[in-house]
Design a protein around this motif. Sequence first.
Motif, short mmCIF file in Angstrom:
data_model
loop_
_atom_site.label_atom_id
_atom_site.label_comp_id
_atom_site.label_asym_id
_atom_site.label_seq_id
_atom_site.Cartn_x
_atom_site.Cartn_y
_atom_site.Cartn_z
N THR A 198 1.13 -1.81 -0.24
CA THR A 198 0.06 -0.03 -0.18
C THR A 198 1.00 1.58 -0.25
O THR A 198 0.41 2.33 -1.01
CB THR A 198 -1.11 0.27 1.49
OG1 THR A 198 -2.03 -1.31 1.65
CG2 THR A 198 -1.64 1.19 0.99
N GLY A 199 1.75 0.86 0.84
CA GLY A 199 2.67 2.19 0.71
C GLY A 199 3.76 2.93 -0.65
O GLY A 199 3.67 4.22 -0.86
N VAL A 200 4.39 1.39 -0.94
CA VAL A 200 4.61 1.78 -2.23
C VAL A 200 3.79 2.10 -3.57
O VAL A 200 3.82 3.34 -3.85
CB VAL A 200 5.67 0.46 -2.55
CG1 VAL A 200 5.78 1.02 -4.77
CG2 VAL A 200 6.80 0.44 -1.91
N SER A 201 2.36 1.89 -3.67
CA SER A 201 1.71 2.53 -4.55
C SER A 201 1.47 4.41 -4.38
O SER A 201 0.62 4.93 -4.66
CB SER A 201 0.45 1.43 -4.17
OG SER A 201 -0.97 2.21 -5.22
N LEU A 202 0.89 4.45 -3.86
CA LEU A 202 0.43 5.90 -3.16
C LEU A 202 1.86 6.62 -2.78
O LEU A 202 1.46 7.85 -3.42
CB LEU A 202 -0.11 6.03 -0.89
CG LEU A 202 -0.74 5.88 -0.50
CD1 LEU A 202 -0.91 5.42 0.59
CD2 LEU A 202 -1.77 6.60 -1.21
N VAL A 203 3.28 6.41 -2.62
CA VAL A 203 4.66 6.67 -2.81
C VAL A 203 4.51 7.42 -3.99
O VAL A 203 4.54 8.19 -5.69
CB VAL A 203 5.43 6.44 -2.59
CG1 VAL A 203 6.64 6.88 -3.27
CG2 VAL A 203 5.16 6.72 -1.41
N ARG A 204 4.30 6.46 -5.39
CA ARG A 204 4.14 6.78 -6.60
C ARG A 204 3.26 6.93 -7.37
O ARG A 204 3.18 8.10 -8.61
CB ARG A 204 3.93 4.74 -7.40
CG ARG A 204 5.35 3.42 -7.79
CD ARG A 204 5.27 1.91 -7.75
NE ARG A 204 4.44 2.81 -8.61
CZ ARG A 204 5.36 1.14 -9.83
NH1 ARG A 204 4.42 0.27 -9.57
NH2 ARG A 204 4.45 1.29 -11.44
N ARG A 205 2.17 7.11 -7.38
CA ARG A 205 0.75 7.70 -7.05
C ARG A 205 1.21 8.82 -7.42
O ARG A 205 1.13 10.04 -7.86
CB ARG A 205 -0.41 7.29 -6.59
CG ARG A 205 -1.45 7.91 -7.24
CD ARG A 205 -2.93 8.00 -6.44
NE ARG A 205 -3.66 8.69 -7.30
CZ ARG A 205 -4.85 8.43 -7.15
NH1 ARG A 205 -5.99 7.59 -5.87
NH2 ARG A 205 -5.81 9.50 -7.37
N ALA A 206 1.56 9.56 -5.84
CA ALA A 206 2.99 11.20 -5.26
C ALA A 206 3.10 11.21 -6.51
O ALA A 206 3.56 12.51 -7.01
CB ALA A 206 2.61 11.06 -4.13
N GLY A 207 4.13 10.87 -7.40
CA GLY A 207 5.84 10.98 -8.00
C GLY A 207 4.78 11.19 -9.11
O GLY A 207 5.30 12.22 -9.79
N ALA A 208 3.77 10.11 -9.47
CA ALA A 208 3.36 10.15 -11.04
C ALA A 208 2.69 12.63 -11.35
O ALA A 208 2.89 12.49 -11.55
CB ALA A 208 2.05 9.81 -11.22
N GLY A 209 1.83 12.44 -9.78
CA GLY A 209 1.11 13.76 -10.44
C GLY A 209 2.32 14.68 -9.69
O GLY A 209 2.22 15.66 -10.31
N LEU A 210 3.95 14.82 -9.30
CA LEU A 210 4.54 15.62 -9.76
C LEU A 210 5.43 16.02 -10.41
O LEU A 210 5.91 16.94 -10.25
CB LEU A 210 5.26 15.12 -8.05
CG LEU A 210 5.22 15.31 -5.76
CD1 LEU A 210 6.15 15.11 -5.23
CD2 LEU A 210 4.39 17.22 -6.17
N MET A 211 5.45 14.59 -11.45
CA MET A 211 5.58 14.45 -12.77
C MET A 211 4.77 15.43 -13.57
O MET A 211 5.26 14.84 -14.75
CB MET A 211 6.47 12.84 -13.00
CG MET A 211 7.36 13.12 -11.86
SD MET A 211 9.06 14.32 -11.99
CE MET A 211 9.36 13.72 -13.91
N ASP A 212 3.47 16.15 -13.17
CA ASP A 212 2.99 16.36 -14.15
C ASP A 212 1.92 15.63 -15.27
O ASP A 212 2.20 15.48 -16.85
CB ASP A 212 3.24 17.70 -15.18
CG ASP A 212 3.37 18.73 -14.24
OD1 ASP A 212 2.52 18.45 -12.90
OD2 ASP A 212 3.72 19.34 -14.82
#
Length: 310
Positions: A198-212
């Motif tokens: 779950t933690g890895v999934s949240l970090v990846r999704r946040a990273g995708a948003g910050l990368m536009d």
Amino acid sequence: MASSNGGPGQRPLERLLWLSIAAAVTTLCLKLGAWQATDSVGLLSDALESVVNLAAAVLAMLLLRWAGSPPDARHLFGHEKAEYFSAGAEGALILLAATSIAWAALERLLHPQELEDVGTGLAIAAVASLVNLAVGLVLLRAGRRERSITLEADGRHLLTDVWTSVGVIVGVAAVALTGWERLDPIVALAVALNIVLTGVSLVRRAGAGLMDAALTDREHERLEAALEPYRRDGVAFHAVRTRRAGRRSFVSLHALVPGGWTVQEAHDLAERIESDVRVALPCADVTTHVEPLDDRATLGDASPDALDLR
């Protein structure tokens, strides 16, 4: 020209996060009581995850307020990306909790202990799980409806906590029935692995948003459907770019029209396009640039990474 229709107010979202904070405090107290009653490392791991729930809910509240701040001189596109920091931080906290759980579980695996008052502990843990289930479903549905990654992340975390608690309850009950004491830390290790995912999934999704990252395929389909009537009328499009920032989406595009059009005609067309795109993509900030269709130099504006909807 550019246009935007504002997102929904922040107050209803903040009230939901207050609900999440209240649920985190309640379940933390209950789970600590269950651990004290049983001395189960599995139930301790469940309580540690509730500590993360509480810290994440408080952080989400602070960052959601920041994300809802209006644009200013230094942040002309608003502050919505703050929501991604919340989701990323929550993912990092989950990973920290998993490390703590695994450490405690390995210690108990090497030095197993008999559990105490299992019935009372499991009953308390079951009540805590029901609280998390109810609040998690509310947050998840609201997050999807309002396109808030903060609420959705918090809801997913609580629902993950529910499944974690169910696994712990089953595991501790099995220990009481079989007398195999090492099953308790094994369950705790399984809990740690589950919340790592779950933690890895949240970090990846946040990273995708910050990368536009661009909007989803489904959203692009709605965008293309909004532009299709104009294509049938002879308007071409290129350099179509999209991105998301929290609950807001951004769309920019070039509309190619006959070179003989007046400024008023081009302006009216752009207004209609932006209005239709905002209907297809609520909370969208739309920027339209009008160019002459018969001037091939305009094609140089389209970049290789743009979605060409001509």
